[in-house]
Write a protein that holds these residues in place. Sequence first.
Motif, PDB file in Angstrom:
ATOM      1  N   TYR A  13      61.599  35.660 -41.726  1.00 30.00           N
ATOM      2  CA  TYR A  13      62.538  35.178 -40.706  1.00 30.00           C
ATOM      3  C   TYR A  13      63.930  35.731 -40.981  1.00 30.00           C
ATOM      4  O   TYR A  13      64.264  36.053 -42.124  1.00 30.00           O
ATOM      5  N   PHE A  17      63.846  34.464 -45.268  1.00 28.04           N
ATOM      6  CA  PHE A  17      62.737  33.633 -45.741  1.00 28.04           C
ATOM      7  C   PHE A  17      61.392  34.257 -45.364  1.00 28.04           C
ATOM      8  O   PHE A  17      61.133  34.550 -44.199  1.00 28.04           O
ATOM      9  N   ALA A  19      57.887  33.777 -44.630  1.00 26.00           N
ATOM     10  CA  ALA A  19      57.008  32.663 -44.239  1.00 26.00           C
ATOM     11  C   ALA A  19      55.537  33.047 -44.331  1.00 26.00           C
ATOM     12  O   ALA A  19      54.691  32.203 -44.616  1.00 26.00           O
ATOM     13  N   PRO A  38      48.993  22.541 -45.764  1.00 28.45           N
ATOM     14  CA  PRO A  38      50.048  21.529 -45.724  1.00 28.45           C
ATOM     15  C   PRO A  38      51.213  21.947 -44.840  1.00 28.45           C
ATOM     16  O   PRO A  38      51.335  23.125 -44.479  1.00 28.45           O
ATOM     17  N   SER A  39      52.061  21.005 -44.523  1.00 32.20           N
ATOM     18  CA  SER A  39      53.229  21.261 -43.686  1.00 32.20           C
ATOM     19  C   SER A  39      54.084  22.367 -44.292  1.00 32.20           C
ATOM     20  O   SER A  39      54.337  22.378 -45.491  1.00 32.20           O
ATOM     21  N   CYS A  41      53.319  25.597 -44.498  1.00 36.64           N
ATOM     22  CA  CYS A  41      52.605  26.711 -45.136  1.00 36.64           C
ATOM     23  C   CYS A  41      52.538  27.951 -44.240  1.00 36.64           C
ATOM     24  O   CYS A  41      52.100  29.005 -44.684  1.00 36.64           O
ATOM     25  N   GLY A  42      52.945  27.817 -42.978  1.00 36.14           N
ATOM     26  CA  GLY A  42      53.025  28.991 -42.116  1.00 36.14           C
ATOM     27  C   GLY A  42      51.980  29.068 -41.007  1.00 36.14           C
ATOM     28  O   GLY A  42      51.844  30.105 -40.363  1.00 36.14           O
ATOM     29  N   LYS A  43      51.285  27.981 -40.754  1.00 38.68           N
ATOM     30  CA  LYS A  43      50.226  27.976 -39.727  1.00 38.68           C
ATOM     31  C   LYS A  43      50.778  28.297 -38.340  1.00 38.68           C
ATOM     32  O   LYS A  43      50.262  29.176 -37.644  1.00 38.68           O
ATOM     33  N   THR A  45      53.641  29.612 -37.563  1.00 42.99           N
ATOM     34  CA  THR A  45      54.227  30.954 -37.566  1.00 42.99           C
ATOM     35  C   THR A  45      53.152  31.998 -37.279  1.00 42.99           C
ATOM     36  O   THR A  45      53.321  32.877 -36.422  1.00 42.99           O
ATOM     37  N   GLU A 160      47.954  22.153 -33.273  1.00 43.54           N
ATOM     38  CA  GLU A 160      47.891  20.698 -33.446  1.00 43.54           C
ATOM     39  C   GLU A 160      47.814  19.967 -32.103  1.00 43.54           C
ATOM     40  O   GLU A 160      48.630  19.085 -31.839  1.00 43.54           O
TER      41      GLU A 160
HETATM   42  N1  LIG Z   1      62.802  30.220 -36.954  1.00 45.56           N
HETATM   43  C1  LIG Z   1      62.706  30.055 -38.273  1.00 45.56           C
HETATM   44  N2  LIG Z   1      63.635  30.535 -39.127  1.00 45.56           N
HETATM   45  C2  LIG Z   1      63.527  30.384 -40.462  1.00 45.56           C
HETATM   46  N3  LIG Z   1      62.515  29.755 -41.071  1.00 45.56           N
HETATM   47  C3  LIG Z   1      61.547  29.246 -40.287  1.00 45.56           C
HETATM   48  C4  LIG Z   1      61.577  29.357 -38.854  1.00 45.56           C
HETATM   49  N4  LIG Z   1      60.465  28.753 -38.357  1.00 45.56           N
HETATM   50  C5  LIG Z   1      59.795  28.291 -39.407  1.00 45.56           C
HETATM   51  N5  LIG Z   1      60.419  28.586 -40.559  1.00 45.56           N
HETATM   52  C6  LIG Z   1      59.957  28.274 -41.922  1.00 45.56           C
HETATM   53  O1  LIG Z   1      58.722  28.925 -42.156  1.00 45.56           O
HETATM   54  C7  LIG Z   1      57.820  28.103 -42.867  1.00 45.56           C
HETATM   55  C8  LIG Z   1      56.521  27.951 -42.101  1.00 45.56           C
HETATM   56  O2  LIG Z   1      56.770  27.213 -40.921  1.00 45.56           O
HETATM   57  P1  LIG Z   1      55.605  26.839 -39.904  1.00 45.56           P
HETATM   58  O3  LIG Z   1      56.218  26.179 -38.745  1.00 45.56           O
HETATM   59  O4  LIG Z   1      54.799  28.056 -39.650  1.00 45.56           O
HETATM   60  O5  LIG Z   1      54.767  25.804 -40.792  1.00 45.56           O
HETATM   61  P2  LIG Z   1      53.453  24.965 -40.406  1.00 45.56           P
HETATM   62  O6  LIG Z   1      52.413  25.343 -41.394  1.00 45.56           O
HETATM   63  O7  LIG Z   1      53.139  25.144 -38.979  1.00 45.56           O
HETATM   64  O8  LIG Z   1      53.934  23.484 -40.730  1.00 45.56           O
HETATM   65  P3  LIG Z   1      53.654  22.093 -39.915  1.00 45.56           P
HETATM   66  O9  LIG Z   1      52.291  21.608 -40.373  1.00 45.56           O
HETATM   67  O10 LIG Z   1      54.746  21.218 -40.441  1.00 45.56           O
HETATM   68  O11 LIG Z   1      53.740  22.371 -38.459  1.00 45.56           O
HETATM   69  C9  LIG Z   1      58.561  26.789 -43.112  1.00 45.56           C
HETATM   70  O12 LIG Z   1      59.069  26.797 -44.403  1.00 45.56           O
HETATM   71  C10 LIG Z   1      59.667  26.801 -42.081  1.00 45.56           C
HETATM   72  O13 LIG Z   1      60.782  26.082 -42.538  1.00 45.56           O
END
Ligand SMILES: Nc1ncnc2c1ncn2[C@@H]1O[C@H](COP(=O)(O)OP(=O)(O)OP(=O)(O)O)[C@@H](O)[C@H]1O
Length: 361
Positions: A13, A17, A19, A38-39, A41-43, A45, A160
Amino acid sequence: MANVTLRNVRKTYTGGFEAIKGVNVDVADGQFCVLVGPSGCGKSTLLRMVAGLETVTGGEIDIGGRVVNQIEPADRDIAMVFQNYALYPHMSVYNNMAYGLRNRGMAEAEIKTRVEEAARVLELSAMLERKPRQLSGGQRQRVAMGRAIVRQPKVFLFDEPLSNLDAKLRIAMRVEIRKLQRRLNTTSIYVTHDQLEAMTLADVLVVMNGGQVEQVGNPLAIYEKPATTFVASFIGAPPMNLMSTRPDEIKSQLGGAAGEAGIVGIRPEDFVITDQTPAGGVALPLTVEAIERVGAETFVYGSREQEDQRVAATPGELPPGEIIVRIPGTEAPAIGQKIRVAAVRQKLHLFSGDGRKRIEA
Ligand SMILES: Nc1ncnc2c1ncn2[C@@H]1O[C@H](COP(=O)(O)OP(=O)(O)OP(=O)(O)O)[C@@H](O)[C@H]1O
Ligand SMILES: [Mg+2]
């Protein structure tokens, strides 16, 4: 119809970061793939990259034999269902489903055929004239599914979609989604943090952790042979018991690579309360700390005796010394009682000391 292939996909990102740190996944035509983890982890994304809603920093996303990295979302032939599906409140169910098709300039006759067919499949035929506020949560969720179905996409993407529903409705909709996907036979990628939802829906399960894939495969195969301690404790509830073990124990009990400390995992249901020690297996003395009766089975939480405090310091596992035992029925020992539990050799999972590698004895 299409396969989806992710080749060394990466996402950094803005701000730096990372991801997604190089993900490889192959979803065959018509398969139901679930991304679980887990929350954070990048799913989402990863799913949003497949949808074209996030740019790809590295690697390739291939849908139906075509690399889509540079292709606009609207031209990828995918349909996405989100957790917050946001129906148009002032439009009828029919118009909510027809909206996207009209935007594409489809003829009304064709739209009518598609919406009516989707409504029939989703059992919404009697509700086409209603507004979203006149529907239950589950019915609204089905309208959101209907909007995706009428598109007749090559791939469904779900993020989800059930997490706003109550527990009972979630289970009902989970079954519905699976039946629907079998009927339509459309390649699907489904994101959830709920391991039970993942286990029950997936043809192919992808367990993610910290932007990487921990394990990919058939859900039951993953349950039976988790590749890492992370997967072992994430898939299955209550989680697998994990205990550190000395090199000599690995050698004598498991015949594995000696000279290194390792981690032994035992699922709660693989323990029995007994005074016997099975040959090659494991036996532990426990003091019963808590009992949870959930109807058909009972969870016994025990603490281990002092000389047995050899617990792995890997994150995300049981607190030191705690062991969960899962027994059928409602009969259970009393709190404070001293018991012995044992597991046979075939039920032991052995991992390297850092938890990153499964060792087959
Ligand atoms: N636009 C962004 N800019 C910077 N970091 C981001 C952005 N979107 C997500 N992230 C970071 O990337 C990582 C993955 O985020 P993501 O939304 O893919 O997680 P997830 O697995 O879907 O989690 P959840 O189960 O909480 O939905 C997280 O650490 C999040 O903070
Ligand atoms: Mg998410």
